[in-house]
Design an enzyme around this catalytic site. Structure first.
Site, short mmCIF file in Angstrom:
data_model
loop_
_atom_site.label_atom_id
_atom_site.label_comp_id
_atom_site.label_asym_id
_atom_site.label_seq_id
_atom_site.Cartn_x
_atom_site.Cartn_y
_atom_site.Cartn_z
N ASP A 5 5.17 -2.49 -3.79
CA ASP A 5 3.97 -3.15 -4.32
C ASP A 5 3.11 -2.06 -4.95
OD1 ASP A 5 2.57 -1.85 -2.29
OD2 ASP A 5 2.41 -3.62 -1.03
N SER A 6 1.98 -2.48 -5.52
CA SER A 6 1.19 -1.51 -6.30
C SER A 6 0.67 -0.37 -5.42
CB SER A 6 0.04 -2.22 -7.01
OG SER A 6 -0.72 -2.97 -6.09
#
Lengths: 77, 244
Positions: A36-37
């Site tokens: 994920d980011s």
């Protein structure tokens, strides 16, 4: 180059718990490796530490694949 | 419960009423505390009263000061587990009389410095996969208050900011919460006129002003391991003045 690649691969495998076989040069951290980011932010921090370099925010945003990271780190060293 | 032995904390605005109470309370629970403020003499005096504390003079309105303060605290303490962003100023006045600089100053010191400190502190907290962000907001940020549009905006800004940060880093063992004190005995409320105090008091079901120690106790709880499951919250502590 290959030394950097191996080290980057090892960091990615460890941080993302990724299958080592999937961690290839054109693998995208988010699309292919399940990051994920926030994971990508952590990866960049790990690269900075492992290679003793500084990766500015605008450069960090462009590092999206294993190959991007290897290229940036190789140029910095 | 709420043992903070060996935890490294930074309290900004530590020479103020709330800040000094929070710094003392964290230290009493075992934390090593860096205290920051603008007044060097007062800060050194306070440091002498708190065991294992480190005074760091900083003016958060200066360029790069907030970020620099985090670095200095991390160096002095050998890391940072707890950030209590308590520094704040008021420049009260009715909107129609409010100067641009009154708005800018309050936003810069109260909100922008909070952003800059959280950003700088996040790196270390992410690495250690633990951390506590505690923003000292205000009841005014929740309910508004005539004559404090700038202050209310800054405190409401802190609350929204904290919720976003909390969502971003919750999976890494880091919590971010705000404390919203009501009417507390402190130099900030000391300057109010008796008439203003009486008017405010009439709105407090508890019938008294709050004590700084009561805020400090909540800060200790939020800083502790026991509070690991509470994040993105604004805890109102105001004697019932606003029940939200």
């Amino acid at each position: 180059m290959s030394e950097v690649l191996e080290k980057v691969k090892a960091i990615v495998v460890e941080h993302l718990n990724a299958d080592p076989e999937k961690v290839v040069e054109n693998a995208n951290f988010i699309d292919d490796l399940g990051a994920d980011s926030l994971d990508t932010v952590e990866l960049v921090m790990a690269f900075e530490e492992a290679f003793g370099i500084e990766i500015p925010d605008d450069a960090a945003e462009k590092i999206q694949t294993v190959g991007d990271a290897v290229k940036f780190i190789s140029e910095k060293q | 419960m709420f043992d903070l032995t060996g935890k490294k904390a930074l309290v900004t605005g530590a020479t103020g009423g709330l800040g000094s109470a929070i710094a003392k309370a964290l230290a009493a629970q075992g934390a090593i505390v860096a205290i920051s403020g603008t007044r060097e003499a007062v800060l050194n005096e306070l440091a002498a009263q708190i065991p294992n504390s480190v005074p760091l003079v900083a003016n958060l309105s200066g360029e790069g000061e907030a970020e620099g303060l985090i670095k200095r605290a991390e160096e002095a303490l050998g890391g940072l587990d707890i950030l209590v962003a308590n520094a704040g100023v008021t420049r009260d006045g009715l909107l129609m009389r409010m100067k641009d600089s009154d708005f800018d100053d309050v936003l810069k010191i109260n909100l922008y410095s909070y952003f800059a400190m959280c950003k700088a502190a996040m790196r270390g907290m992410m690495k250690q996969k633990s951390g506590r962000i505690i923003g000292i907001a205000s009841i005014v940020g929740v309910t508004g208050n005539a004559g404090q549009a700038n202050y209310a905006a800054s405190k409401a800004g802190m609350i929204g900011f904290t919720k976003s940060v909390a969502q971003e880093v919750a999976s890494r063992g880091i919590t971010a919460n705000c404390i919203a004190p009501g009417f507390i005995v402190s130099p900030m409320t000391e300057i109010l006129t008796d008439a203003q105090k009486a008017a405010t008091m009439a709105q407090i079901p508890a019938g008294r002003m709050g004590e700084a120690d009561e805020i400090a106790a909540l800060a200790c709880y939020l800083a502790s391991d026991e509070a690991a499951y509470i994040t993105g919250q604004t805890i109102n502590i105001n004697g019932g003045m606003a029940m939200i």
